[in-house]
Motif scaffolding. Structure first.
Motif, PDB file in Angstrom:
ATOM      1  N   SER A 234       0.760  -1.257   0.045  1.00 30.67           N
ATOM      2  CA  SER A 234      -0.169   0.081   0.227  1.00 30.67           C
ATOM      3  C   SER A 234       0.911   1.219   0.016  1.00 30.67           C
ATOM      4  CB  SER A 234      -1.026   0.117   1.252  1.00 30.67           C
ATOM      5  OG  SER A 234      -0.159   0.195   2.358  1.00 30.67           O
ATOM      6  N   VAL A 235       2.121   1.056   0.571  1.00 33.16           N
ATOM      7  CA  VAL A 235       2.857   2.316   0.586  1.00 33.16           C
ATOM      8  C   VAL A 235       3.583   2.154  -0.706  1.00 33.16           C
ATOM      9  CG1 VAL A 235       5.157   3.657   1.843  1.00 33.16           C
ATOM     10  CG2 VAL A 235       3.245   2.173   3.224  1.00 33.16           C
ATOM     11  N   GLU A 236       4.228   1.186  -1.279  1.00 27.99           N
ATOM     12  CA  GLU A 236       4.754   1.337  -2.521  1.00 27.99           C
ATOM     13  C   GLU A 236       3.714   1.912  -3.585  1.00 27.99           C
ATOM     14  OE1 GLU A 236       6.120  -2.072  -5.942  1.00 27.99           O
ATOM     15  OE2 GLU A 236       6.278  -2.508  -3.684  1.00 27.99           O
ATOM     16  N   ASN A 237       2.579   1.645  -3.497  1.00 24.60           N
ATOM     17  CA  ASN A 237       1.493   2.086  -4.357  1.00 24.60           C
ATOM     18  C   ASN A 237       1.626   3.676  -4.442  1.00 24.60           C
ATOM     19  OD1 ASN A 237       0.480  -0.372  -5.456  1.00 24.60           O
ATOM     20  ND2 ASN A 237      -1.056  -0.499  -3.870  1.00 24.60           N
ATOM     21  N   THR A 238       1.885   4.222  -3.226  1.00 21.58           N
ATOM     22  CA  THR A 238       1.781   5.713  -3.272  1.00 21.58           C
ATOM     23  C   THR A 238       2.835   6.403  -3.626  1.00 21.58           C
ATOM     24  OG1 THR A 238       0.059   5.176  -1.204  1.00 21.58           O
ATOM     25  CG2 THR A 238       0.968   7.352  -1.526  1.00 21.58           C
TER      26      THR A 238
END
Length: 458
Positions: A288-292
């Motif tokens: 989810s952090v990578e997606n951002t």
């Protein structure tokens, strides 16, 4: 995370004393505990600290063992603290990382006759259970003096049982933070929101710009409990929070309905979630952090979680302060919530060396070492903010200290593990189902109450 995903869940919830969104609060001054190069003490093998630092005894030849869940860089940074203790006292300290089932590990060591000297526990319930098992020793006068000097009443109270002080909260995490991709905000013409209403308006603005507003790591169910608890504490207030945490009110209470209704304002919008509801419950927290933040075209503009997100941001090769910025969880009610986890040091032996180490961990001297290493927030109010290596950590630490004593530990961590802390069961599973169908508020409440009643047995 500054700890692994499961360990991040161990935290307390605070209701910020400042106005909503006040991340940059005034920090407290230090107590002169800066560490300088120590000098040898007359042939004893111990080294004397500078005159203005904490005085520790000569413990040459003494050996101690410390256990915690920290590994990797986190363990390396903590061992810098233990090395400083060795230099000042002449003692030898070994560090042993263990798994999250800390009480199980401690029980096996105690039954085998080889308990560690000091352990760092992750849950307030674990401390109480260890006291009930008669495993722990109360802090001594020296440690209590450091606690009285450096810690607020609230931090001391959560490490006490029936009025007796047993622990020192060494490490904390501010978990009421929303991190955002600055380019996505700039391209959309969006500003940092301060209230929940503003947050939803910001999400709509970003959505209209062609970027999905929020990336959710809901396959790790603890992230969804964090969403609920931030909303509930801010909206319902600390008194209701206490009642629900102890199951003195039911999950069918109208206050729970209100919080789930608020939560559904976000999770009921498929276009606000990366991958929609299916993606929200199918994405692990690190992803989810990578997606951002990974790459030139982020899948999402914002991600919610604590200060440990900074580690994942760096792994995504984004730069804090430029590519990635942060704002406090928006106020749903009158005040913005602050969620934090904690690792509490406890003593299992009543020896001079153990007492000295506990005293050192309660001091500003040790906290400054960890703060300077990065990836660490201290609940010690006497730590000077310049001890932290960057403005992001300084602001997060200021908000933590500025939140004062009006705090609450995370509800799911206070709950029986079968309800609040088991993947695929209890609250984790029910909130995942809720994200899939956020219109079923009454059904979600009924399921939560059924599971809670069985777990709490009341």
């Amino acid at each position: 995370m500054f700890t692994g995903p499961r360990r991040q869940r161990t935290r307390r919830i605070l209701l910020a004393a400042a106005t909503a969104g006040a991340l940059a609060l005034t920090g407290c001054g230090g107590d002169g505990g800066a560490t300088k190069d120590p000098k040898e003490s007359g042939g004893t093998g111990a080294q004397q600290p500078p005159a203005d630092a904490l005085k520790l005894p000569d413990l040459k030849g003494q050996k101690l063992q410390v256990i915690a869940v920290w590994t990797g860089a986190e363990a390396e940074n903590f061992q810098k603290v233990l090395k400083e203790f060795e230099k000042r006292t002449g003692a030898t300290v070994s560090y042993v990382p263990t798994q999250d089932a800390m009480l199980t590990y401690l029980g096996s060591k105690i039954s085998g006759g080889t308990p560690p000297d000091v352990a760092l526990l992750q849950q307030p319930g674990a401390l109480k259970q260890a006291v009930a098992n008669k495993w722990l020793k109360p802090v001594d006068a020296g440690t209590q003096a450091q606690l009285d000097k450096n810690y607020s009443k609230g931090w001391k109270d959560i490490a006490a049982v029936d009025g007796t002080q047993y622990g020192v909260y060494y490490k904390a995490a501010n978990k009421s933070l929303i991190w955002y991709n600055t380019k996505a905000f700039e391209d959309a013409g969006a500003a940092e929101p301060k209230t929940w209403k503003d947050f939803l308006a910001t999400a709509e603005t970003i959505s209209q710009s062609g970027v999905t507003p929020v990336s959710v790591g809901g396959s790790d169910g603890w992230t969804l409990t964090d969403w609920f608890e931030n909303i509930y504490l801010s909206q319902a207030g600390p008194e209701k929070y206490d009642q629900l945490a102890q199951h003195k009110i039911k999950w069918t209470d109208p206050s729970v309905k209100d919080a789930l209704t608020t939560m559904a304002e976000l999770f009921g919008k498929e276009n606000y979630l990366v991958g929609g509801s299916k993606g929200a419950v199918g994405t692990a927290f690190p992803k989810s952090v990578e997606n951002t933040f990974a790459g030139d075209a982020p899948k999402g503009a914002m991600v919610f979680e604590g200060d440990f997100v900074a580690v994942n941001i760096e792994q995504a090769k984004a730069k804090l302060g430029t590519d990635a910025k942060v704002f406090p969880f928006p106020a749903v009610g009158a005040k913005s919530p602050v969620v934090t986890g904690g690792d509490v040091a406890v003593a299992l032996k009543d020896t001079p060396a153990t007492k000295a180490l506990m005293t050192f961990l309660a001091s500003t001297d040790s906290a400054k070492i960890s703060a300077g290493a990065g990836g660490f927030i201290s609940p010690n109010k006497s730590v000077d903010m310049p001890a932290y290596p960057n403005d992001t950590l300084r602001d997060i630490a200021k908000a933590l200290i500025g939140a004062g004593d009006d705090f609450r530990f995370d509800m799911s961590d206070q709950a029986p593990q079968s309800f609040g802390g088991t993947p695929g069961k209890g609250e984790w599973k029910i909130l995942q189902d809720f994200v899939r169908n956020p219109k079923d508020i009454a059904g979600t409440q009924a399921k939560l109450e059924t599971e809670a009643a069985a777990a709490y047995k009341n």
